[in-house]
Design an enzyme around this catalytic site. Structure first.
Site, mmCIF file in Angstrom:
data_model
loop_
_atom_site.group_PDB
_atom_site.id
_atom_site.type_symbol
_atom_site.label_atom_id
_atom_site.label_comp_id
_atom_site.label_asym_id
_atom_site.label_seq_id
_atom_site.Cartn_x
_atom_site.Cartn_y
_atom_site.Cartn_z
ATOM 1 C CG HIS A 271 -8.279 25.053 -24.674
ATOM 2 N ND1 HIS A 271 -8.959 24.158 -25.475
ATOM 3 C CD2 HIS A 271 -7.370 25.657 -25.480
ATOM 4 C CE1 HIS A 271 -8.474 24.222 -26.706
ATOM 5 N NE2 HIS A 271 -7.511 25.134 -26.735
ATOM 6 C CD GLU A 272 -4.605 28.295 -24.706
ATOM 7 O OE1 GLU A 272 -3.616 27.778 -25.240
ATOM 8 O OE2 GLU A 272 -5.617 28.642 -25.361
ATOM 9 C CG HIS A 275 -3.051 23.404 -26.482
ATOM 10 N ND1 HIS A 275 -3.403 22.520 -27.462
ATOM 11 C CD2 HIS A 275 -3.887 24.456 -26.625
ATOM 12 C CE1 HIS A 275 -4.423 23.010 -28.163
ATOM 13 N NE2 HIS A 275 -4.739 24.190 -27.666
ATOM 14 C CD GLU A 347 -6.684 24.146 -30.599
ATOM 15 O OE1 GLU A 347 -7.275 24.498 -29.554
ATOM 16 O OE2 GLU A 347 -5.491 24.418 -30.811
ATOM 17 C CG ASP A 351 -12.039 22.326 -26.758
ATOM 18 O OD1 ASP A 351 -11.348 23.255 -26.293
ATOM 19 O OD2 ASP A 351 -12.709 22.426 -27.802
HETATM 20 ZN ZN LIG Z 1 -6.164 25.591 -28.263
#
Ligand SMILES: [Zn+2]
Length: 412
Positions: A271-272, A275, A347, A351
């Site tokens: 997930h990070e 980003h 976000e 995901d």
């Molecule tokens: Zn996040």
């Protein structure tokens, strides 16, 4: 007339916030059923505890907010004019006057906020078993924050004060300095600031690290390691984040999530990484630069036009600028939902990225469930409240969205 507009915004912002918080509490307490999707992990007891945590926080929020508002008004009408007078009597140097003005005001604000910080940490967070901070850590944190503000704040503030003094059309120079400082801070934060508060230990060699590096490699993310932060010295809450710029870019995992099953940690890492891959830090930095420019320009316009001297008896450029800034920031409060809408989109994207590269959304779904349970997250945030304040979609919404993605993928 202007005085009334100014006060309506300063007070109105607080009223809107109080109203939204009240709605949020009412909405959460009116839901008595645990959603089916969470029944395997959230117990009745956990559900009740989360509601009670929300209630305590909301009531505490009302009290501290009312106090803040009174203090703000006292500052506007009495303290700022008084401090301005006081610093003018001490020195004739404009820059020094400005530095002293902000130092004294900042210190008074800090002292007034201390009882609230203490109550929050040692009463509320303690009661729900989150707080792991000792009194020593608490005091050291404050001292360190003061030292950092002085070291970083003095040169930048002196420069800004100098610009205001010598250039009547200072706004764009002012904006340039602020933007440069912001970028500089993003760059140095992970290597110079954050380590003053926490220890960052590279993840040790082993299966987890190998798998993380494998995912990073496959996705062209050049990192030497992932850092584990000793978050547990302050809280039992769990999290992970991406930080830094260029060479200081890194993924940080709270040590509190290391007990998670390996696949869930990988999902969080992915997930990070999402980003990073989707350029979220760059995008949000560009957005905040646009905001800063707009913010500073509007503040400048108010500064040029608004009759603050007439209403409050202030005369110094830095004080008038501060009042103008307070006015604009109460206007900007009303665009908070827009900023958060963008953040929530990021976000969802991260995901989705995580689910795609792991070929399954379930580890992330399970990690989210665990986060809801362990952080006592509000399962039923009020729709208006979460639109306004949530920088992340509510965890339950994230789970539903991941499940929909899974269905879509399977039907293809
Ligand atoms: Zn996040």
């Amino acid at each position: 007339m202007f005085l009334w507009i100014f006060l309506i915004f300063i007070i109105g912002k607080e009223i809107v916030h109080a109203y939204l918080s009240w709605r949020n509490l009412k909405y959460a307490t009116s839901h008595k059923e645990i959603p089916d999707i969470l029944k395997d992990i959230i117990t009745e007891e956990n559900f009740k505890k989360a509601k009670s945590y929300l209630k305590d926080n909301t009531i505490f929020g009302f009290i501290s907010q009312a106090f803040d508002l009174v203090i703000t008004l006292v500052f506007l009408f009495f303290l700022y004019p008084y401090i301005e007078n006081f610093v003018s009597s001490i020195t004739s140097s404009f820059v020094l006057q400005g530095l002293l003005f902000f130092a004294i005001s900042g210190l008074i604000n800090l002292i007034l906020s201390l009882p609230f910080q203490i109550y929050d940490t040692f009463v509320i967070e303690q009661k729900y078993g989150f707080n792991t901070m000792t009194v020593k850590t608490f005091i050291l944190d404050i001292i360190k924050s003061i030292i950092i503000s002085v070291i970083l704040g003095t040169p930048i503030l002196s420069l800004l004060l100098y610009i205001i003094k010598v250039d009547p059309n200072f706004w764009w120079k002012f904006a340039l300095v602020v933007i440069f400082f912001e970028v500089f801070m993003i760059y140095i934060y992970p290597v110079l600031i954050a380590p003053l508060f926490n220890k960052f230990i590279p993840l040790e060699e082993g299966e987890l690290k190998n798998k993380i590096m494998e995912i990073a490699d496959k996705n062209g993310f050049k990192i030497s390691n992932v850092f584990i932060m000793d978050a547990s010295r302050r809280t039992k809450k769990q999290n992970a984040y991406l930080t830094g710029l260029g060479k200081t870019r890194r993924v940080v995992l709270y040590d509190t999530i290391l007990s998670y099953p390996q696949e869930e940690i990988l999902a969080i890492f992915a997930h990070e990484l999402g980003h990073h891959k989707k350029g979220h830090i760059t995008k949000s930095s560009i957005l905040s630069i646009v905001f800063y420019v707009l913010y500073i320009y509007l503040t400048f316009l108010v500064y040029k036009k608004a009759p603050f001297t007439q209403y409050f008896g202030i005369k110094k450029e830095f004080t008038i600028l501060l009042y103008s800034f307070m006015f604009i920031s109460s206007l900007f409060y009303f665009i908070t939902p827009l900023v958060n809408a963008i953040s929530r989109r990021f976000e969802y994207e991260a995901d989705k990225f995580s689910a795609e590269i792991l070929n399954t959304p379930y580890p992330l779904i399970n990690a989210l469930k665990r986060l809801i349970k362990e952080n006592l997250s509000n399962i039923y945030p009020d729709p208006l409240f979460r639109t306004w304040y949530y920088s992340h979609p509510a965890p339950v919404e994230r789970i539903y969205s991941l499940l929909t993605l899974d269905k879509e993928a399977k039907s293809k």
